[in-house]
Design an enzyme around this catalytic site. Structure first.
Site, PDB file in Angstrom:
ATOM      1  N   ASP A 124      77.980  23.628 129.547  1.00 23.78           N
ATOM      2  CA  ASP A 124      78.549  23.815 128.340  1.00 23.78           C
ATOM      3  C   ASP A 124      77.401  24.488 127.565  1.00 23.78           C
ATOM      4  O   ASP A 124      76.549  23.925 127.371  1.00 23.78           O
ATOM      5  CB  ASP A 124      79.379  22.733 127.690  1.00 23.78           C
ATOM      6  CG  ASP A 124      79.775  23.213 126.226  1.00 23.78           C
ATOM      7  OD1 ASP A 124      79.022  22.820 125.245  1.00 23.78           O
ATOM      8  OD2 ASP A 124      80.819  23.738 126.210  1.00 23.78           O
ATOM      9  N   GLU A 155      70.513  50.563 120.251  1.00 28.30           N
ATOM     10  CA  GLU A 155      72.059  50.911 120.658  1.00 28.30           C
ATOM     11  C   GLU A 155      72.845  51.570 119.422  1.00 28.30           C
ATOM     12  O   GLU A 155      73.486  52.308 119.670  1.00 28.30           O
ATOM     13  CB  GLU A 155      72.705  49.434 120.954  1.00 28.30           C
ATOM     14  CG  GLU A 155      74.150  49.835 121.582  1.00 28.30           C
ATOM     15  CD  GLU A 155      75.065  49.734 120.406  1.00 28.30           C
ATOM     16  OE1 GLU A 155      74.905  49.397 119.241  1.00 28.30           O
ATOM     17  OE2 GLU A 155      76.352  49.924 120.700  1.00 28.30           O
ATOM     18  N   ASP A 185      78.342  42.522 123.251  1.00 31.77           N
ATOM     19  CA  ASP A 185      78.334  43.278 122.010  1.00 31.77           C
ATOM     20  C   ASP A 185      79.339  42.883 120.933  1.00 31.77           C
ATOM     21  O   ASP A 185      80.818  43.207 121.098  1.00 31.77           O
ATOM     22  CB  ASP A 185      78.316  44.729 121.858  1.00 31.77           C
ATOM     23  CG  ASP A 185      77.975  45.433 120.733  1.00 31.77           C
ATOM     24  OD1 ASP A 185      77.875  46.782 120.873  1.00 31.77           O
ATOM     25  OD2 ASP A 185      77.806  45.002 119.773  1.00 31.77           O
ATOM     26  N   ASP A 201      81.383  30.232 120.334  1.00 31.34           N
ATOM     27  CA  ASP A 201      80.958  29.302 121.382  1.00 31.34           C
ATOM     28  C   ASP A 201      81.763  29.450 122.514  1.00 31.34           C
ATOM     29  O   ASP A 201      81.281  29.452 123.904  1.00 31.34           O
ATOM     30  CB  ASP A 201      81.629  27.943 121.082  1.00 31.34           C
ATOM     31  CG  ASP A 201      81.648  26.889 121.426  1.00 31.34           C
ATOM     32  OD1 ASP A 201      82.214  25.767 121.459  1.00 31.34           O
ATOM     33  OD2 ASP A 201      80.318  26.883 122.518  1.00 31.34           O
TER      34      ASP A 201
HETATM   35  N1  DTR Z   1      79.625  50.263 119.496  1.00 32.78           N
HETATM   36  C1  DTR Z   1      79.298  48.798 118.884  1.00 32.78           C
HETATM   37  C2  DTR Z   1      80.624  48.212 118.427  1.00 32.78           C
HETATM   38  C3  DTR Z   1      82.016  48.289 119.136  1.00 32.78           C
HETATM   39  C4  DTR Z   1      82.693  49.101 118.836  1.00 32.78           C
HETATM   40  N2  DTR Z   1      83.880  49.123 119.701  1.00 32.78           N
HETATM   41  C5  DTR Z   1      83.458  48.496 120.983  1.00 32.78           C
HETATM   42  C6  DTR Z   1      83.944  48.137 122.246  1.00 32.78           C
HETATM   43  C7  DTR Z   1      83.222  47.517 122.902  1.00 32.78           C
HETATM   44  C8  DTR Z   1      81.982  46.951 122.629  1.00 32.78           C
HETATM   45  C9  DTR Z   1      81.314  47.228 121.534  1.00 32.78           C
HETATM   46  C10 DTR Z   1      82.029  47.908 120.499  1.00 32.78           C
HETATM   47  C11 DTR Z   1      78.504  48.638 117.738  1.00 32.78           C
HETATM   48  O1  DTR Z   1      78.673  49.164 116.676  1.00 32.78           O
HETATM   49  O2  DTR Z   1      77.183  48.063 118.297  1.00 32.78           O
HETATM   50 ZN    ZN Z   2      77.169  48.312 115.603  1.00 29.64          ZN
HETATM   51 ZN    ZN Z   3      77.021  46.322 118.414  1.00 26.28          ZN
HETATM   52 CA    CA Z   4      80.077  25.630 124.223  1.00 23.07          CA
END
Ligand code: DTR
Ligand code: ZN
Ligand code: ZN
Ligand code: CA
Length: 450
Positions: A55, A183, A212, A314
């Site tokens: 965990d 990113e 993410d 979590d």
């Molecule tokens: N692009 C990511 C946030 C995000 C938006 N749609 C998705 C789908 C799957 C993963 C991430 C995301 C960001 O703004 O970092």
């Molecule tokens: Zn973002």
């Molecule tokens: Zn993101």
């Molecule tokens: Ca946990």
């Protein structure tokens, strides 16, 4: 596993020698795909004590968020690419991993005129030909601290890596964890990493798991529907705690898993939602507030340490640990066998299709559900090209459509095709047609991996 060659100097930890050893061992033990060496030395299987995934203490994950918040506060309010807060975030994560016995390296790249950094951490041991990766982007947007987006994913991946160290896990696969730069500028860091892997090193990555935004304050529980095996591990885990999940549908290419998927590496991941609105049906099964976005502070200055659902964070941290323990310690499939044709075939401009054949023999039964089709087509405007795989009975599987807007050169990538309806043995063909005038090219080589 050879570390990615960076065109720019990169700083590595004192464990560089270990990296070289891991790489050398990997190279020495690596065998050509078509001649599997079943007696290849494998890491000692994880002993029973470490087989049960732990965990993940949410208090530890939150402590990392507190650190990332402090870093943002001390560095102009953000942890964005090119800003001091990002490099301070890299240094924080690297120090934790070095102290826990990981072999770390920092890969540098340039984007929008600023130096960017990827942090790669290898857990020594495991099969260098079967590398299981998990990662998260560490950068924020410039408007805020980026605690849900994406200190949440970064902290969950970090604490899972630290749990591997606490357990002294000895997985079958080689475990690699990564924190990506830039990113938010368009998957820059993860794409740089993948593009700087050799084709052999890419083939050694058995899967990449992406986190993410995994602590959204009004959370949904979304699982990426890319690689079926990774998706199943996550769906089964959530089912085990009675939480229904949905397929992540905010669109492919929206995070760093796309960099891996684009070169044919199996991917998966978890997501708790961004700027879309939670429906009444979703609120009924997940709780939270319908009619409100999953994260009303997405890409905003209010994405701070109060912008987190501890329960969601979590659960996703524990789900990741479950996936690493499960996918990392199951015996890998025997290495695939490859068949390759390297004879050049000219592709006439805007004319009839051409084909290149590969004869597969000596196999039994049908082809696999995940046949890897590697292609290397040189061309000066790849949008002109339509590419199909033809099975021995003539069934066509579309690999690539034409696109008038894709003016980039070459098609050098790998596709994964469900060919389980086809017999394995026989003459497979790659069919390529140039459907627009000007620009020409040729099939340089192509490969089938079973
Ligand atoms: N692009 C990511 C946030 C995000 C938006 N749609 C998705 C789908 C799957 C993963 C991430 C995301 C960001 O703004 O970092
Ligand atoms: Zn973002
Ligand atoms: Zn993101
Ligand atoms: Ca946990």
């Amino acid at each position: 596993m050879t570390h990615p060659r960076s065109s720019l100097p990169r700083t590595t930890s004192r464990c560089t020698a270990a990296v070289a050893l891991v790489a050398a061992a990997g190279l020495l033990a690596a065998s050509p795909a078509s001649s599997a060496t079943p007696d290849r030395p494998r890491a000692a299987a994880a002993d029973a004590g470490t087989l049960a995934p732990p965990d993940i203490p949410i208090s530890n994950v939150k402590a990392h968020l507190t650190q990332f918040q402090s870093i943002a506060t001390a560095n102009g309010g953000n942890r964005a690419h090119g800003r001091t807060g990002y490099k301070a975030s890299i240094d924080y994560v690297k120090a934790k991993l070095d102290a826990a016995g990981f072999t770390t390296s920092v890969q540098q790249f340039t984007s929008s005129g600023s130096t960017g950094y990827n942090l790669i951490a290898d857990w020594p041991g495991g099969d260098p030909d079967q590398v299981l990766m998990a990662g998260a982007h560490l950068d924020s947007v410039s408007s805020g601290a980026g605690i849900n987006d994406n200190a949440s994913g970064s902290a969950a991946v970090l604490e899972t890596a630290l749990a591997v160290s606490r357990a002294q896990l000895q997985p079958t696969k080689h475990l690699r964890f990564a924190w990506w730069g830039a990113e938010e500028l368009g998957l820059v860091g993860s794409r740089y990493y993948v593009n700087n892997l050799t084709a052999d090193d890419r083939a050694r990555v058995s899967g990449y798991i992406n986190l993410d935004m995994v602590g959204s304050p009004n959370p949904g529980y979304f699982v990426y529907d890319d690689d079926p095996a990774i998706e199943k591990v996550f769906k089964d885990w959530y089912a085990g705690i009675g939480i229904p999940t949905e397929t992540e549908t905010e669109g492919d290419g929206r995070s760093d898993h796309a960099s891996f998927k684009n070169v044919g590496i199996p991917v998966g991941g978890l997501f708790t939602g961004a700027s879309r609105t939670k429906t009444a049906a979703q609120a009924a099964k997940w709780g939270g507030t319908s009619g409100q976005t999953f994260d009303r502070c997405y890409h905003s200055s209010c994405d701070t340490s109060t912008n987190i659902s501890d329960t969601a964070l979590d659960r996703n941290s524990d789900a990741l640990a479950h996936a690493i323990w499960t996918l990392g310690t199951t015996e890998p499939l025997p290495p695939g066998e490859s068949y390759e044709n390297t004879t050049d075939v000219a592709i006439p401009d805007n004319a009839a299709a051409v084909t290149s054949a590969l004869t597969v023999s000596g196999r039994t039964g049908n082809a696999p559900t995940a046949l890897r089709v590697g292609v290397d087509i040189k061309h000066t405007w790849r949008g002109d090209l339509v590419v199909d795989l033809l099975a021995p009975d003539g069934t066509a599987y579309r690999l690539k459509n034409s696109s008038s807007s894709d003016s980039a050169d070459n098609v050098i990538t790998a596709y994964t095709v469900d060919t389980s309806a086809e017999t394995a043995n026989g003459a497979w063909q790659l069919r390529v047609q140039d459907v627009a005038s000007q620009d020409t090219g040729y099939i340089d080589s192509w490969k089938l991996t079973f």
